[in-house]
Scaffold this motif. Sequence first.
Motif, short mmCIF file in Angstrom:
data_model
loop_
_atom_site.label_atom_id
_atom_site.label_comp_id
_atom_site.label_asym_id
_atom_site.label_seq_id
_atom_site.Cartn_x
_atom_site.Cartn_y
_atom_site.Cartn_z
N VAL A 12 44.64 23.79 49.72
CA VAL A 12 44.28 22.46 50.23
C VAL A 12 42.98 22.57 51.01
O VAL A 12 42.68 23.62 51.59
CB VAL A 12 45.42 21.90 51.12
N GLN A 13 42.20 21.51 51.01
CA GLN A 13 40.94 21.51 51.75
C GLN A 13 41.20 21.28 53.24
O GLN A 13 42.22 20.68 53.61
CB GLN A 13 40.03 20.41 51.22
N PRO A 14 40.30 21.76 54.07
CA PRO A 14 40.43 21.48 55.51
C PRO A 14 40.57 19.98 55.77
O PRO A 14 39.88 19.17 55.14
CB PRO A 14 39.12 22.03 56.08
N GLY A 15 41.48 19.65 56.67
CA GLY A 15 41.76 18.25 56.96
C GLY A 15 42.86 17.67 56.10
O GLY A 15 43.33 16.55 56.37
N GLY A 16 43.28 18.39 55.07
CA GLY A 16 44.31 17.89 54.17
C GLY A 16 45.72 18.10 54.70
O GLY A 16 45.92 18.59 55.82
N GLY A 122 59.15 33.08 51.14
CA GLY A 122 57.80 32.74 51.56
C GLY A 122 57.06 31.93 50.51
O GLY A 122 57.31 32.04 49.31
N THR A 123 56.12 31.11 51.01
CA THR A 123 55.25 30.34 50.13
C THR A 123 53.84 30.38 50.71
O THR A 123 53.64 30.24 51.91
CB THR A 123 55.76 28.89 49.96
N GLN A 124 52.86 30.59 49.84
CA GLN A 124 51.47 30.75 50.28
C GLN A 124 50.82 29.40 50.55
O GLN A 124 50.89 28.50 49.71
CB GLN A 124 50.67 31.50 49.23
N VAL A 125 50.18 29.30 51.70
CA VAL A 125 49.36 28.13 52.04
C VAL A 125 47.93 28.64 52.28
O VAL A 125 47.72 29.53 53.11
CB VAL A 125 49.89 27.41 53.28
N THR A 126 46.99 28.08 51.53
CA THR A 126 45.59 28.45 51.67
C THR A 126 44.78 27.21 51.97
O THR A 126 44.83 26.23 51.21
CB THR A 126 45.06 29.13 50.40
#
Length: 129
Positions: A12-16, A122-126
């Motif tokens: 996700v983009q910053p602010g999302g 676990g699930t990855q958040v980037t």
Amino acid sequence: QSQFVESGGGLVQPGGSLRLSCVASGFSLDYYHVGWFRQAPGKEREGVSCLSSGDSTVSADSVKGRFTISRDNVANTVYLQMNSLKPEDTAVYYCAAVDVTHSSWPMVSSCAPKGYDVWGQGTQVTVSS
């Protein structure tokens, strides 16, 4: 066997925003304190937000006002709504739980990982542009 299955991670983009879900199987969330935790590369696992069986919550200062933990005991699911995401939120996110008969809320309200003993994979958040 008690276990969690997490979903909802991604890029996700910053602010999302993202909403993570964690479905419990083999046990009922009615009798558990629950929490979300995260681990970034090279760092220790840390508590993000924790929620008691009686719906008391505690959150890390870094996510207050941006992340919200909730639970649906009918669906046997824990959620983490993440808004205004920042690059520093990038991590693997885990949900976890502890039986209320094993630990009272004061014992685990610090939201430290060591207090919880049923974990998801676990699930990855980037968060990146």
